[in-house]
Scaffold this active site. Structure first.
Site, PDB file in Angstrom:
ATOM      1  CB  SER A 279      44.156  43.374  44.326  1.00  0.00           C
ATOM      2  OG  SER A 279      44.214  43.658  42.954  1.00  0.00           O
TER       3      SER A 279
ATOM      4  CG  ASP B 293      51.205  40.853  41.661  1.00  0.00           C
ATOM      5  OD1 ASP B 293      50.816  41.075  40.492  1.00  0.00           O
ATOM      6  OD2 ASP B 293      50.509  41.082  42.664  1.00  0.00           O
TER       7      ASP B 293
ATOM      8  CG  HIS C 197      47.262  39.992  41.482  1.00  0.00           C
ATOM      9  ND1 HIS C 197      47.822  40.972  42.268  1.00  0.00           N
ATOM     10  CD2 HIS C 197      45.921  40.261  41.458  1.00  0.00           C
ATOM     11  CE1 HIS C 197      46.880  41.800  42.698  1.00  0.00           C
ATOM     12  NE2 HIS C 197      45.719  41.389  42.228  1.00  0.00           N
TER      13      HIS C 197
END
Length: 337
Positions: free
Chosen positions: A128, A283, A312
Site C-alpha cells: 500500500s 484491488d 486491497h
C-alpha cells in the site's frame, strides 16, 4: 517500547517547513552481517506502525531474520515517528506540516546510511503506502538496491484514488468535534464515518458477494463486520495523524522532485532494481491496469498480480493465509533470482 528512535535533527521537508528535532521510529529483526550485505527495508503503510508489518517476517519466510537484517521504519505522521499527535508546539496537531513520500524515504535513507553505515540494500518491500515508498526508494536511489517488491500500491496516486481519499477526509472532518483539528476529545463520529467510507473499498465486490466477512473472518453479520472490524480499526487512531498520512498518500508521485521534474515515465525508467510489481487482482484502490502501466515503463520489472478476491487486503496485514503464502512465495522467488 520495542522500537528505537533515530534523531534526524532539523529535517527540512520538501514543501518548505522544517521539523526540528525530528524523530524516526524503527524496529529491526535479525543481525546485520559483517559485510552489511543482508539488508531488507520494509516501510509501513497508511495508519500502520511497525507492529502491523511483522506478519510478513519470520523463520522460513522470505523475510527470514536468520538470513536478513530487516529494518521497518515508521512513516512520519504514524504516531511513533514525529507526528501531529506527539510533536511539540508550534507544529503540533493540525499545524503539523505537509510530508511527502519523498521526505519519508529521505529520512529512511539517512537512518540506513548514518546509523548503520549501510551502502547497499538487498530488497525494499512494502504494501500500500509502503509500496509507494518502495517505488520512491527505487527512483531516488536507483544504484542502492538489488530488488524491489511493491505490492498492492502504486508509484503515483491516481486521480480516482485521490477522489476516494477526498471521501474519507470529508467524512472525518464533518464531525463537529473535529473542530478544525483542535479537538479535545477524538472525533469519534468522524472516525466511524471514515471507516464506513473505507469499508466499501478495502475489500472487493467478490469478497462481499461471497460473504467472506462472515464465512471466513467469522463476523456474525455485515453490520457486525462494519462496526467490529472497520470502526474498530479506525477508532483508536488519531485523526490528525490520519489526515497527515492521507495528504502524503494523495500527493504520492515518484517524479515530483528535483530529480525528475514531474516526468513520471522518466522516473519509472530510472528504476534499475529487479522488480516484481504485485497488485491485488481485485484491488479497488490500485487496480492492476495501473501496475501494468508502471511495468511497461520500467526496464527490469515483472507484472506479478496476486490472484485473490480479497481486494486491497490481499496484500495485508496478514488477513488471508492463502494470500500471505502467494505473496511470500513470490518474494522468495524474487530474492532467489
Amino acid at each position: 517500547m520495542d522500537y528505537e528512535i533515530f534523531d534526524l535533527g532539523d529535517f527540512a521537508l520538501q514543501r518548505g517547513a522544517t521539523l526540528r528535532d525530528c524523530k524516526l521510529a524503527y524496529k529491526t529483526f535479525g543481525t546485520l552481517s559483517p559485510a552489511k550485505d543482508n539488508v531488507i527495508v520494509y516501510p509501513t503503510w497508511y495508519s500502520g506502525q511497525h507492529y502491523d508489518n511483522e506478519w510478513l517476517v519470520g523463520e522460513g519466510m522470505a523475510l527470514d531474520p536468520s538470513k536478513y537484517f530487516i529494518i521497518i521504519p515508521n512513516m512520519l505522521g504514524n504516531g511513533l515517528s514525529s507526528s501531529p499527535s506527539n510533536y511539540p508546539e508550534p507544529y503540533n496537531g493540525p499545524r503539523f506540516p505537509q510530508v511527502t513520500a519523498y521526505d519519508n524515504v529521505k529520512a529512511q535513507h539517512r537512518l540506513i546510511t548514518e546509523k548503520f553505515g549501510i551502502e547497499h540494500i538487498v530488497m525494499v518491500v512494502g504494501w500500500s503506502m509502503g509500496a509507494l515508498q518502495t517505488f520512491h526508494w527505487g527512483a531516488m536511489y536507483p544504484d542502492m538496491m538489488d530488488k524491489l517488491a511493491p505490492f498492492c500500491g502504486s508509484a503515483k496516486c491516481s486521480r480516482h484514488n485521490f477522489v476516494f481519499l477526498e471521501g474519507v477526509k470529508a467524512a472525518l472532518t464533518a464531525d463537529a468535534a473535529w473542530n478544525n483539528g483542535w479537538y479535545d476529545e477524538k472525533p469519534a463520529k468522524g472516525l466511524r464515518a471514515a471507516a464506513r467510507v473505507y469499508a466499501g473499498w478495502g475489500f472487493s465486490q467478490a469478497f462481499y458477494r461471497q460473504k467472506l466477512d462472515i464465512e471466513t473472518l467469522g463476523f456474525s453479520s455485515l453490520e457486525d463486520f462494519l462496526v467490529a472490524f472497520w470502526e474498530g480499526f479506525f477508532l483508536p487512531k488519531d485523526a490528525n495523524n490520519l489526515l497527515t498520512m492521507l495528504w502524503t498518500w494523495q500527493n504520492g508521485d515518484i517524479s515530483d522532485n528535483e530529480l525528475y521534474g514531474g516526468d513520471f515515465e522518466k522516473a519509472l525508467g530510472a528504476i534499475k532494481a529487479k522488480t516484481f510489481v504485485m497488485p491485488g487482482r481485485t484491488d479497488l484502490y490500485f487496480p492492476p491496469e495501473d501496475s501494468e502501466n508502471e511495468v511497461a515503463n520500467m526496464p527490469n520489472a515483472e507484472f506479478r498480480p496476486i490472484e485473490s478476491v480479497w481486494g486491497h487486503f490481499a496484500g495485508g496485514p496478514g488477513t488471508n493465509p492463502v494470500d500471505v503464502k502467494a505473496l511470500d512465495d513470490m518474494l522468495k522467488e524474487l530474492l532467489a533470482a
